[in-house]
Structures are given as C-alpha cells and as structure tokens.
Enzyme design. Sequence first.
Site, short mmCIF file in Angstrom:
data_model
loop_
_atom_site.label_atom_id
_atom_site.label_comp_id
_atom_site.label_asym_id
_atom_site.label_seq_id
_atom_site.Cartn_x
_atom_site.Cartn_y
_atom_site.Cartn_z
N GLN A 260 0.83 -1.21 0.00
CA GLN A 260 0.00 0.00 0.00
C GLN A 260 0.87 1.26 0.00
O GLN A 260 0.45 2.30 -0.51
CB GLN A 260 -0.95 -0.01 1.20
CG GLN A 260 -1.89 -1.21 1.25
CD GLN A 260 -2.69 -1.40 -0.04
OE1 GLN A 260 -3.11 -0.43 -0.67
NE2 GLN A 260 -2.92 -2.65 -0.41
N HIS A 263 1.80 3.15 -3.38
CA HIS A 263 0.89 4.08 -4.05
C HIS A 263 1.38 5.52 -3.95
O HIS A 263 0.97 6.37 -4.73
CB HIS A 263 -0.51 3.99 -3.42
CG HIS A 263 -1.28 2.79 -3.86
ND1 HIS A 263 -1.75 2.62 -5.14
CD2 HIS A 263 -1.66 1.68 -3.18
CE1 HIS A 263 -2.39 1.47 -5.23
NE2 HIS A 263 -2.34 0.88 -4.06
N GLU A 328 -7.93 1.57 6.05
CA GLU A 328 -8.52 1.14 4.78
C GLU A 328 -8.42 -0.38 4.63
O GLU A 328 -9.40 -1.05 4.32
CB GLU A 328 -7.80 1.85 3.64
CG GLU A 328 -8.30 1.48 2.26
CD GLU A 328 -7.46 2.06 1.15
OE1 GLU A 328 -7.97 2.19 0.03
OE2 GLU A 328 -6.28 2.38 1.40
N HIS A 329 -7.22 -0.92 4.81
CA HIS A 329 -6.98 -2.36 4.74
C HIS A 329 -6.47 -2.85 6.09
O HIS A 329 -5.55 -2.25 6.66
CB HIS A 329 -5.92 -2.71 3.69
CG HIS A 329 -6.20 -2.20 2.32
ND1 HIS A 329 -5.77 -0.95 1.88
CD2 HIS A 329 -6.87 -2.75 1.28
CE1 HIS A 329 -6.16 -0.78 0.63
NE2 HIS A 329 -6.82 -1.85 0.24
N ASP A 362 -7.57 -5.99 -3.87
CA ASP A 362 -7.40 -4.85 -4.77
C ASP A 362 -7.82 -5.18 -6.19
O ASP A 362 -8.21 -4.29 -6.95
CB ASP A 362 -5.94 -4.39 -4.77
CG ASP A 362 -5.57 -3.61 -3.52
OD1 ASP A 362 -6.49 -3.18 -2.81
OD2 ASP A 362 -4.36 -3.45 -3.26
N HIS A 421 -51.35 20.30 8.30
CA HIS A 421 -51.11 18.86 8.29
C HIS A 421 -52.32 18.12 8.86
O HIS A 421 -52.75 17.08 8.33
CB HIS A 421 -49.87 18.53 9.13
CG HIS A 421 -48.57 18.80 8.45
ND1 HIS A 421 -48.18 20.06 8.09
CD2 HIS A 421 -47.56 17.96 8.07
CE1 HIS A 421 -46.99 20.00 7.52
NE2 HIS A 421 -46.59 18.73 7.50
#
Length: 432
Positions: A260, A263, A328-329, A362, A421
Amino acid sequence: MLKRLDLRGVAGDLEAHLPRPTLGGDEPVEAVRAILADVKARGDQALRDYTARFDGVELGAELRVPRQELHDALGRIDSALRDALEEAADSIRSFHEGQLPVEHLHERGGIAVRGYARPVDRAGLYVPGGRAVYPSTVLMTAVPAKVAGVPETVLCVPPDRSTGRVPDATLAAAALAEVDEVYPVGGAQAIGALAFGTESIRPVDVIVGPGNVYVAVAKREVAGQGRVAVPSSFAGPSEVVVVADASVPAEYAAIDLIVQAEHGPGGLSWLLTWSEAVADHIIGVMEQLVENAPRKADILSTLDSNGYAVLCDSPEQAIEVSNLIAPEHLELLCANGEALVPLVRNAGAIFSGALAPASIGDYLAGPNHVLPTFGSARFSSALTVHDFLKHLHVVTVDESGLERVAPHVVALARAEGLDAHAQSVLLRQAPR
C-alpha cells in the site's frame, strides 16, 4: 524504515498515544476551492489550463476520447492483461449483483408501502493517474454502476505525461466495463467538471472513486454545495495495518506493508505485533525489499511520514489499536486471526490468513477496492451498488387505514403547530 511505538503496559486512552496523518491544514482546502471556482467560471478552458500546468499535457480541441479508441486499446493490450481484466470484471460483477435490493411490500392496517430502488441518471467515475495506471479502479467504479443500472457512466482520468493520452490499459478496462464517456482530465478540476459541468462534460448525479488529498477534498466540497452526491467515505491515500506474529513468514507481512505504501505519499503503513523479535525480523526484511523496489521513492515517502511498528500487550490490544486507526486495509497475519475478526469494528476491508493479501482484494476478490481512508471507516464502507441507487417508496391508503391513523396524525400535527397537516387528513374524513 518504521518508527517504533511501544504501547505495552499503556492503560486507559490509547488514542492519545497514536499519531495520526493530517490533510495538510488549510492549504489543500483553499487550493481546491480556488480550482473549483475557476472550473465553474471558465469551464473547458480551465480544464485545459490545469491539465497543462499539472500534467504537462496540452489537450486537443475535442476533450472526449473517441469511443473507437477504447475498443482499439482493448485490441492492443496483451492477452494476459486482457484475461486478467475480464476475470476481474466477472468477479466484481458477480459480487455486486448480490447487493442489488429487491422490491418489498409492507402492509399494516389499511396502509401499503412499496419500496424499490432506481439508479441515478449519470455517474461520474474518478480514476487516479500520474504515478501509476489503474485499470482495476476503472472496473471497481464502472462495473458496480452498470450493475445498478446507471444509464450513463463518465470517466475522468489524468492523461499520461509522456504520451499525452489516456493509457491503453485504462481505456481497455473502460471498454470492458462499457463506460460511456472518457475524458483525459484529472485532479480537483475533474471533480469540478463532473459536479458543475463544462461545455464538453455534462454534470453528473454522483461522483465515486479514490484519489489524492486534493481529489478527496474536492469531492467533499462539491457535495457540501449540494451539487452532487459522494459516498460518505474519504477515499484518499492508501492505508494498511498488518497484525502479525511469528506464525506467518515475515516476508508476507513485510511485502504487504510495502504494497500500500507504493501508491505514494499521504497514506499509512502500520505493523502491530506483541513480539519485539517479530517486529525486528519484519523490519529487516522490509529494508531488503525496499532497497530494490522499482517504486522505492514512493514507498519511502509513505513509510518515513506514516510508517510505524507498534508493540502491543496482546492480539486483543492490537485490534483495539487498529479500531482506533480505522484503516482502509486490515490484514490479520497471525495465528487464530479468524478469532480476532469479531473484535474488529472499524476497517474498510479485512484480510484474514496468510494466503489472503490485500492485493487480492485490490484486484480479484470481488468486493470493491474503493475503500474508506483517513479514519472514515468509523462510519462508512467500501463502494457498493447502493452508492448508485436512490431508494424510493410508494404509499397507498384505503378508508380503513385513513380512519385508523387520522387521530394520530392530527395529534402529532397539532403538537407541532402544523394545522394544515391536521386538516389534510380531517378533510378526507369529512362526508362527501
């Protein structure tokens, strides 16, 4: 490589001892707001100017990539990549088809409510570029949109700096996913174009897809203006937390911490363990792997800023730390990892066992890899079919139903000071 953090023996508020990544203060927000305002005011010309400035590419007279180019690219890529894209598309499609809601009917005392879903008319798909090529993200955004029944999907992706065009792998994935429109525009300016529209790009109803901090902030900004829907997750720079012990080869944990990080900057990569020896071994292997990695600079950028090796008292404390990070992971590379899953409250995706690296998620497992980052896994989830759907309901009432609920409607309406109403049901009870 990884900064050490020892939480053994720490009681009470663990969160106070955990460093957190930041969005860079006000600078990204101010920069994004200026770009969005410019795109709103100048349309296509702003997109051309920002693409030349940030990507070094001069866009042609026609912004939209001709549809034939998508199919030509599909023919140009090698057969192994095409097979992989087709397999991934099938897996993603199959998983997301299971998310489709079914129409349901609720009946109670003369009132019937029919619930159903309808897709948005037009979905914007953002796919990053620049540092790498992401055909997998094309599939992860476009395939669920098509499963949801979205009639028009619009892809924005930065052009390749060296060629001035969208890479073949990206275009081929767009062809396989039946993307309707592709534009070689990236960054916050692409989000502005999708939200506000330009001379070439009509506005969309929802924008999905990951990106750097500027893209993620831009999505929040346009959503805050009520221009377009975006998922509640903050799909920013990539993150991983690896929980590891000596039962799994150190090479597995080491490479997955690197995966990761490659990236690029802004994400985080954390190792959680209850063994100093395990931490030492994994870090040593990481150093060897990073030394020869093609994306060494990107990996080191992430590890130097947000890379940590955390020593915990136990597996249970490690999961408590992970829940505070809300990564995230999350990878459970430890003995009895499956037994720890019930303790996990906050994570975008969980990978349990030595043979389940996040890289399979992924690309090919089926669930979406557009996942919450920056702690947003505390309240949001992976991209799903539901992000492209509107849930509607139809209410019908017969005379018995009106008679049954009218007194309650009147009581509630009068308590709120809303006489009209009350009258709306009282008039319907009057003799006709």
